[in-house]
Every structure is written in structure tokens, then in C-alpha cells.
Design a protein around this motif. Structure first.
Motif, short mmCIF file in Angstrom:
data_model
loop_
_atom_site.label_atom_id
_atom_site.label_comp_id
_atom_site.label_asym_id
_atom_site.label_seq_id
_atom_site.Cartn_x
_atom_site.Cartn_y
_atom_site.Cartn_z
N UNK A 1 0.78 -1.23 0.00
CA UNK A 1 0.00 0.00 0.00
C UNK A 1 0.82 1.28 0.00
N UNK A 2 2.13 1.18 -0.19
CA UNK A 2 2.98 2.37 -0.21
C UNK A 2 3.45 2.65 -1.64
N UNK A 3 3.95 3.87 -1.84
CA UNK A 3 4.46 4.24 -3.16
C UNK A 3 5.95 3.94 -3.25
N UNK A 4 6.39 3.60 -4.47
CA UNK A 4 7.79 3.29 -4.70
C UNK A 4 8.17 3.74 -6.10
N UNK A 5 9.35 4.30 -6.25
CA UNK A 5 9.86 4.71 -7.56
C UNK A 5 11.26 4.13 -7.76
N UNK A 6 11.50 3.69 -8.99
CA UNK A 6 12.79 3.10 -9.36
C UNK A 6 13.53 4.03 -10.31
N UNK A 7 14.79 4.34 -10.00
CA UNK A 7 15.65 5.12 -10.89
C UNK A 7 17.09 4.65 -10.74
N UNK A 8 17.86 4.81 -11.80
CA UNK A 8 19.31 4.72 -11.65
C UNK A 8 19.79 6.08 -11.16
N UNK A 9 20.98 6.11 -10.57
CA UNK A 9 21.52 7.39 -10.12
C UNK A 9 21.72 8.33 -11.32
N UNK A 10 22.19 7.80 -12.43
CA UNK A 10 22.39 8.64 -13.62
C UNK A 10 21.10 9.30 -14.05
N UNK B 1 27.98 6.63 -12.51
CA UNK B 1 27.52 7.92 -13.00
C UNK B 1 28.71 8.63 -13.64
N UNK B 2 28.38 9.58 -14.51
CA UNK B 2 29.44 10.36 -15.17
C UNK B 2 29.83 11.52 -14.25
N UNK B 3 31.06 11.53 -13.85
CA UNK B 3 31.53 12.57 -12.93
C UNK B 3 32.05 13.78 -13.74
N UNK B 4 31.40 14.91 -13.55
CA UNK B 4 31.82 16.13 -14.23
C UNK B 4 32.81 16.91 -13.36
N UNK B 5 33.40 17.92 -13.96
CA UNK B 5 34.37 18.74 -13.22
C UNK B 5 33.70 19.52 -12.10
N UNK B 6 32.43 19.85 -12.29
CA UNK B 6 31.73 20.64 -11.26
C UNK B 6 31.34 19.80 -10.05
#
Length: 259
Positions: free
Chosen positions: A135-144, A181-186
Motif C-alpha cells: 500500500x505504499x508508493x515506490x519509484x525506481x531510478x538509476x543514479x544517472x 555515473x558520469x563525474x563532471x568537473x563541477x
């Protein structure tokens, strides 16, 4: 009526036959000279199941794992030591799935780690489906994907901003491949992850992580702040063994040659 009392009927009435109503959803009864109809509780069970399946479809869980259950996970261990570690982790995951409500209250998550191809994503999706069935909400994502959506949400349409808000507000969040994940300079990726974790941890909203890196590896990749938040809200489940995709490749070859 409390539908949870009839949860045992999911198996009995899933694509089966209801002896009460013949799968019509209505029960006929006689009161004197009158015939009355009433809803059969199997109709409520089936309606609930349809709604639950739609929520699973909408969760972002990849199609490959939509129909997977914990019984579909095959132990990839190559020796007794790995087998013991894996079984301990599976018991932890089973207990977690059977205690979703208390896990939500406590804000407890799971950190699933191990090499490529040992079933970490499958197990995280099994947890996600247990969350939705509870009965709960769940979302799936990759970090990217989280990083991309967050950056797009800063400049783009309202729909993207809504989905970013969903990452913070859903009851349970799956972050698959949190070390890829792609690591940027920032270093904006680190900032986004730190912000996402902080928002959820402070509000006791559980996160399910998968990673090829163990916690020591995570400590080296991310900041000490991120490492601290992960270990502060997660139980570690280690899965070890051989990449099952190697076996899949052989099976695909045999299947092609068989045609």
C-alpha cells in the motif's frame, strides 16, 4: 470491509475460478420470493490486484523485472562461503519484504552490493513490488537518471519538476547502480545525490540502493557525508558469485542455433 483480511485470496483467485460467483463478481441469493445480488469479495480482490499491478507498472521498475519474484533469483555463489553470505542476505531481504510497514515507520533501507550479474537489481525490484503491494508508493531510478532529471527540472517543463519532487516524496525510493555515473568537473552529481539523500533521510523515507561497490568503495567514491547517510539508514546485503549473464549468453547462442 478490510481487504487486507482477504489477502490470502490473491493466489486462490488469480486467473482461477471463484466457486462463489463463477467469476461474475456477483452472488445471487434468495430472500422469500425475491432474488438479491451482492458483490462477491473476489471482485474486490481482483480489483485491488489490477490497481496494484498498474502502480507497479508506473513505478519505473524495468519491464524485465515486472514479473520477477524472489523465487526467480538464482544463487550465483561459487563456493560455500559465498553461499552462506548470500543466504544471509536473502533472509534479510525476505524479512524486510514481510515488514514493509515497520520499515517505513523506521525509515530503514537496504544497501545491496556485489559484482555485476548476481541479481541485485532483481532483488531491489522484488522489494519495490512488496512495497507497492503493502500500500505504499515506490519509484525506481538509476543514479544517472536522477541526476539527468534533476538538472532538466531546473530549466525545463513542469512535468520534469514534478517527477523530481516525486523522487523526494515517494514512500520508498530505489536507486539502482548508485556507483555508476558520469563525474563532471563541477561535481554536480555528488551535490544532487547529497541533497536527495539528505531530504529523504531527514524525513525517514527509505532508500533501496544497489551498487557494485561495497561500503568502503562508496566511501572512496562519494563524500563522507553521503557515506554517513547511507550507513545510517541502510542494512547491508551482500550478494556474491558468478555473473549470470555469461550463462545467458550461452543459452541465447543455443536458442539461435536451435532455430
Amino acid at each position: 470491509q478490510d481487504l487486507n483480511r482477504y489477502s490470502f485470496l490473491y493466489v486462490e483467485y488469480d486467473n482461477d475460478f471463484c466457486e462463489q460467483c463463477g467469476m461474475t463478481g456477483r452472488i445471487l441469493s434468495k430472500n422469500g420470493n425475491e432474488y438479491l445480488t451482492d458483490s462477491c469479495f473476489c471482485l474486490m480482490v481482483r480489483s485491488q490486484e489490477i490497481e496494484t499491478n498498474k502502480k507497479i507498472q508506473d513505478s519505473g521498475i524495468p519491464n524485465h523485472y515486472i514479473d520477477k519474484e524472489i523465487k526467480d533469483w538464482i544463487d550465483p555463489s561459487t563456493n560455500q562461503n559465498e553461499k552462506v553470505i548470500n543466504q544471509q542476505s536473502i533472509e534479510l531481504i525476505k524479512k524486510y519484504c514481510s515488514s514493509i510497514q515497520s520499515m517505513k515507520i523506521e525509515g530503514y533501507g537496504i544497501f545491496l552490493c556485489g559484482p555485476n550479474g548476481v541479481g541485485k537489481t532483481l532483488l531491489s525490484c522484488v522489494i519495490g513490488k512488496s512495497v507497492i503491494r503493502s500500500g505504499f508508493s515506490c519509484k525506481y531510478y538509476t543514479l544517472s537518471r536522477i541526476v539527468t532529471m534533476t538538472i532538466e527540472g531546473w530549466f525545463d517543463a513542469e512535468e520534469k519538476r514534478r517527477r523530481v519532487k516525486e523522487i523526494e516524496s515517494c514512500d520508498f525510493l530505489i536507486i539502482d547502480d548508485c556507483d555508476k555515473f558520469h563525474r563532471t568537473k563541477t561535481g554536480i552529481e555528488i551535490t544532487i545525490l547529497d541533497s536527495t539523500l539528505r531530504e529523504r533521510v531527514q524525513n525517514k523515507k527509505p532508500i533501496i540502493f544497489t551498487s557494485n561497490q561495497d561500503l568502503n568503495g562508496i566511501k572512496n567514491i562519494f563524500t563522507s557525508s553521503i557515506y554517513s547517510m547511507i550507513i545510517g539508514q541502510s542494512a547491508v546485503a551482500v550478494i556474491l558469485g558468478e555473473d549470470f549473464r555469461k550463462k545467458n549468453s550461452d543459452l541465447i547462442k543455443k536458442s539461435i542455433l536451435g532455430h
